[in-house]
Scaffold this active site. Structure first.
Site, short mmCIF file in Angstrom:
data_model
loop_
_atom_site.label_atom_id
_atom_site.label_comp_id
_atom_site.label_asym_id
_atom_site.label_seq_id
_atom_site.Cartn_x
_atom_site.Cartn_y
_atom_site.Cartn_z
N ARG A 126 0.81 -1.15 -0.07
CA ARG A 126 -0.21 0.15 0.20
C ARG A 126 0.75 1.27 0.28
NH1 ARG A 126 -2.97 -3.37 3.44
NH2 ARG A 126 -4.90 -4.00 2.53
N LYS A 148 2.89 11.60 -11.03
CA LYS A 148 2.15 10.81 -11.82
C LYS A 148 2.70 9.16 -12.08
CE LYS A 148 -0.72 13.98 -14.26
NZ LYS A 148 -0.79 14.78 -15.59
N GLU A 190 9.61 19.37 -24.52
CA GLU A 190 8.94 19.66 -23.02
C GLU A 190 9.45 20.73 -22.62
OE1 GLU A 190 6.35 18.13 -22.01
OE2 GLU A 190 6.41 16.07 -23.29
N LYS A 234 7.87 23.07 -13.39
CA LYS A 234 7.14 21.71 -13.10
C LYS A 234 6.63 21.91 -11.72
CE LYS A 234 5.34 17.53 -13.89
NZ LYS A 234 5.12 16.43 -14.78
N GLU A 244 -3.98 17.73 -10.41
CA GLU A 244 -4.66 18.12 -11.71
C GLU A 244 -6.12 18.39 -11.74
OE1 GLU A 244 -2.91 16.52 -15.25
OE2 GLU A 244 -4.66 16.79 -16.56
N ARG A 248 -2.57 22.45 -13.40
CA ARG A 248 -1.75 21.59 -13.99
C ARG A 248 -1.95 21.15 -15.13
NH1 ARG A 248 1.00 16.32 -10.72
NH2 ARG A 248 2.03 15.49 -12.37
N ASN A 252 -0.32 20.24 -20.13
CA ASN A 252 -0.80 19.45 -21.43
C ASN A 252 -0.73 20.22 -22.56
OD1 ASN A 252 -1.44 17.11 -19.70
ND2 ASN A 252 -3.40 18.03 -19.34
N HIS A 255 -0.15 18.55 -26.06
CA HIS A 255 -0.44 17.07 -25.94
C HIS A 255 -1.93 16.63 -26.41
CE1 HIS A 255 3.05 17.71 -23.51
NE2 HIS A 255 2.98 16.45 -22.94
N HIS A 259 -1.14 13.78 -28.69
CA HIS A 259 -1.70 12.43 -28.45
C HIS A 259 -2.28 11.60 -29.57
CE1 HIS A 259 -1.52 12.94 -23.63
NE2 HIS A 259 -0.36 12.20 -24.23
N HIS A 272 6.91 10.50 -28.27
CA HIS A 272 6.05 11.53 -27.57
C HIS A 272 6.60 13.10 -28.00
CE1 HIS A 272 3.44 12.78 -24.35
NE2 HIS A 272 4.40 13.63 -23.77
P1 NAD Z 1 12.01 5.92 -22.27
O1 NAD Z 1 11.58 5.72 -20.81
O2 NAD Z 1 11.17 4.96 -22.98
O3 NAD Z 1 13.46 6.14 -22.76
C1 NAD Z 1 13.72 6.07 -24.12
C2 NAD Z 1 14.94 5.26 -24.59
O4 NAD Z 1 16.31 5.95 -24.01
C3 NAD Z 1 14.87 3.72 -23.91
O5 NAD Z 1 15.22 3.08 -25.04
C4 NAD Z 1 15.95 3.83 -22.80
O6 NAD Z 1 16.62 2.54 -22.59
C5 NAD Z 1 16.90 4.94 -23.51
N1 NAD Z 1 17.75 5.51 -22.20
C6 NAD Z 1 17.12 6.33 -21.27
N2 NAD Z 1 18.23 6.93 -20.78
C7 NAD Z 1 19.34 6.45 -21.38
C8 NAD Z 1 20.66 7.15 -21.10
N3 NAD Z 1 21.10 7.97 -20.24
N4 NAD Z 1 21.53 6.77 -22.14
C9 NAD Z 1 21.19 5.80 -23.13
N5 NAD Z 1 19.89 5.42 -23.32
C10 NAD Z 1 19.11 5.95 -22.60
O7 NAD Z 1 11.43 7.29 -22.86
P2 NAD Z 1 11.15 8.83 -21.96
O8 NAD Z 1 10.90 9.82 -22.99
O9 NAD Z 1 11.86 9.10 -20.90
O10 NAD Z 1 9.88 8.54 -21.38
C11 NAD Z 1 8.66 8.12 -22.12
C12 NAD Z 1 7.62 7.71 -20.99
O11 NAD Z 1 7.23 8.71 -19.96
C13 NAD Z 1 6.11 7.56 -21.69
O12 NAD Z 1 5.72 6.00 -21.20
C14 NAD Z 1 5.40 8.71 -20.98
O13 NAD Z 1 3.87 8.11 -20.68
C15 NAD Z 1 5.93 8.95 -19.71
N6 NAD Z 1 5.75 10.28 -19.00
C16 NAD Z 1 5.20 10.20 -17.99
C17 NAD Z 1 5.25 11.61 -17.36
C18 NAD Z 1 4.77 11.91 -15.89
O14 NAD Z 1 4.31 12.73 -15.47
N7 NAD Z 1 4.61 10.46 -15.15
C19 NAD Z 1 5.29 12.76 -18.20
C20 NAD Z 1 5.72 12.63 -19.35
C21 NAD Z 1 5.85 11.41 -20.12
N1 GLY Z 2 3.22 15.59 -17.74
C1 GLY Z 2 2.13 16.28 -17.17
C2 GLY Z 2 1.75 16.32 -15.76
O1 GLY Z 2 2.78 15.91 -15.25
O2 GLY Z 2 0.96 16.94 -15.42
#
Ligand code: NAD
Ligand code: GLY
Length: 367
Positions: A126, A148, A190, A234, A244, A248, A252, A255, A259, A272
Site C-alpha cells: 500500500r 504521476k 517539453e 514543473k 490536476e 496543472r 498538457n 499534448h 496524443h 512523444h
Molecule cells: P523511455 O523511458 O522509453 O526512454 C527512451 C529510451 O532511452 C529507452 O530506450 C531507454 O533505454 C533509453 N535511455 C534512457 N536513458 C538513457 C541514457 N542516459 N543513455 C542511453 N539510453 C538511455 O522514454 P522517455 O521519453 O524518458 O519516457 C516516455 C514515457 O514517459 C512514456 O511512457 C510517457 O507516458 C511517460 N511520461 C510520464 C510523465 C509523468 O508525468 N509521469 C510525463 C511525461 C511522460
Molecule cells: N506531464 C504532465 C503532468 O505531469 O501533469
C-alpha cells in the site's frame, strides 16, 4: 554547480537535486541530505538493460557504500513493456528480496521505468518510498517530477495509475551524454513547452543559443539552466495543483493534438516529444486565429522547434478528420468538450473548451 528545487506539497514535500556526477554519490546524497530522508535499509534498484549497463553498477556501489542493502530488478526496455505484466516482475523482486514498508524503490531510467517503478512503489504494501533517478531529458524535466505513475492498458496509454510522489528526484546531467539524439530532442520539446506556457526568460535563452539540435552544442552552464528552469516550472505548477484539478492542466500544452498524432500513427512514426512539437505548432496557430497571441509569437515558437530539429508538420498521409475524431477520446475531455491549452503570449497559457473543430481543421490543413 548544483541546483536544489523544492516541490512543496501539503504532505511530503521533496526536493529535486540537479547535481552533475550524482550517479556516483547517490548513497551519500540520500544519507547526508539536509533534511534526512530516513529511508529504510533495503533498496530495490529498477532499471532496463541499456541503462543498467551504463550506470547501474555505479548506483548500486554508491548505495552499498552508504550502508544500504541493495537488490535489483531489470525490466525489458521499451514503451510496449509498460504493462501490468511487466509490473509483476517488480512485485516478484520486491517479494523475493523482502521489501518492507520502510524500503525504497529507486527508478533508474527514462519515463517508462520511472512511471512503472513509481506505480509499483505506490501499490507495494500500500505504498513504499520511491526515489526517481531520471536518465532521459524528458524524464528529468517532466516524468520524474509530480507523482504521476502508471502503466498502459492495451487500449490506452497510462490508463492504470496512481499519484505517488517521490521522496527525492536526483538528476545527473552527465548521463545525458549516452542518450540517443532523437530522445534528447524529444525532451527538448517539453523544455520549449515550459518556455511557451510559463517562462518567457527560458524561451529567450533558447532563442539566443547558437545551436540546440544536439547535446554537444549545449555547454554545461546552459544545460544546468535549462534543467533548473524547466524543473522550477514543473515544481511550481505541481505545488499549486498536485492532482490536476486546475492549473496543472497547462502542462498538457501541445499534448491534445500530440496524443492524437501519436496514437493514430500507432506510436511508431513519431515519439512523444515529436508529437508534442507538432501539437504545439498546431495550437500556436489556433491561438493566432483566436487572437490570443500574435503571428510573430507563433513564428518564434515554430523557429525554436525547427532549431531543435523537431518535426513541425503532420506525418504524411494522416487523415485530418481522424485527428478531429480522436480528440474526442482524449483523457482531458470534460462533459464532451475537448479542452485545449493555448498560449496567451510567450510564457503564459490558458485552458479553454472554446476551440471549434473548424478552427482545428483549417490549421491542420495548412500543416
Ligand atoms: P523511455 O523511458 O522509453 O526512454 C527512451 C529510451 O532511452 C529507452 O530506450 C531507454 O533505454 C533509453 N535511455 C534512457 N536513458 C538513457 C541514457 N542516459 N543513455 C542511453 N539510453 C538511455 O522514454 P522517455 O521519453 O524518458 O519516457 C516516455 C514515457 O514517459 C512514456 O511512457 C510517457 O507516458 C511517460 N511520461 C510520464 C510523465 C509523468 O508525468 N509521469 C510525463 C511525461 C511522460
Ligand atoms: N506531464 C504532465 C503532468 O505531469 O501533469
Amino acid at each position: 554547480m548544483q541546483s536544489v528545487i523544492p516541490v512543496v506539497l501539503p504532505e511530503k514535500s521533496y526536493e529535486i537535486a540537479i547535481a552533475p556526477g550524482s550517479v556516483d554519490r547517490i548513497g551519500r546524497l540520500i544519507t547526508d541530505a539536509e533534511t534526512p530522508l530516513k529511508l529504510g535499509q533495503k533498496i530495490l534498484v529498477v532499471s532496463n538493460p541499456t541503462i543498467f549497463r551504463c550506470y547501474g553498477q555505479r548506483v548500486v556501489d554508491s548505495l552499498t557504500q552508504a550502508g544500504f542493502d541493495v537488490c535489483r530488478c531489470i525490466l525489458p526496455a521499451g514503451e510496449r513493456y509498460k504493462t501490468l505484466a511487466t509490473l509483476q516482475k517488480i512485485y516478484d523482486a520486491a517479494l523475493e528480496n523482502r521489501l518492507e514498508r520502510s524500503s525504497t524503490m529507486v527508478a533508474l531510467g527514462g519515463g517508462v521505468i520511472g512511471d512503472m517503478t513509481g506505480f509499483a512503489a505506490a501499490t507495494w504494501l500500500r505504498g513504499i518510498n520511491v526515489v526517481q533517478v531520471p536518465t532521459t531529458l524528458l524524464a528529468m524535466v517532466d516524468a520524474a517530477i509530480g507523482g504521476k505513475t502508471g502503466v498502459n492498458h492495451p487500449r490506452g496509454k497510462n490508463l492504470i495509475g496512481a499519484f505517488h510522489q517521490p521522496r527525492l528526484v536526483l538528476i545527473d546531467p552527465q548521463v545525458l551524454k549516452t542518450l540517443p539524439m532523437r530522445e534528447f530532442r524529444a525532451g527538448m520539446a517539453e523544455v520549449i513547452k515550459y518556455g511557451s506556457i510559463w517562462d518567457a526568460n527560458l524561451f529567450e535563452r533558447l532563442e539566443q543559443a547558437a545551436r540546440l539540435d544536439q547535446l554537444r552544442y549545449i555547454n554545461d552552464d546552459l544545460l544546468q539552466e535549462i534543467l533548473t528552469r524547466s524543473c522550477q516550472a514543473k515544481a511550481h505548477v505541481v505545488s499549486k495543483d498536485e492532482k490536476e484539478s486546475g492549473l496543472r492542466e497547462i502542462l498538457n500544452y501541445g499534448h491534445t493534438i500530440g496524443h492524437a498524432v501519436e496514437s493514430l500513427t500507432g506510436y511508431r512514426v513519431v515519439n512523444h516529444g515529436e508529437a508534442v512539437a507538432i501539437g504545439m505548432v498546431a495550437v500556436g496557430q489556433v491561438a493566432v486565429e483566436m487572437g490570443l497571441w500574435t503571428q510573430e509569437e507563433s513564428d518564434r515558437q515554430l523557429a525554436l522547434i525547427q532549431k531543435i530539429g523537431l518535426p513541425t508538420r503532420l506525418p504524411e498521409g494522416l487523415d485530418i478528420e481522424a485527428i478531429i475524431h480522436s480528440l474526442q477520446s482524449d483523457k482531458k475531455v470534460k462533459a464532451g468538450q475537448v479542452r485545449f491549452v493555448l498560449p496567451e503570449g510567450i510564457g503564459k497559457a490558458i485552458v479553454t473548451d472554446q476551440v471549434t473543430p473548424d478552427t482545428i481543421r483549417s490549421v491542420l490543413q495548412k500543416m
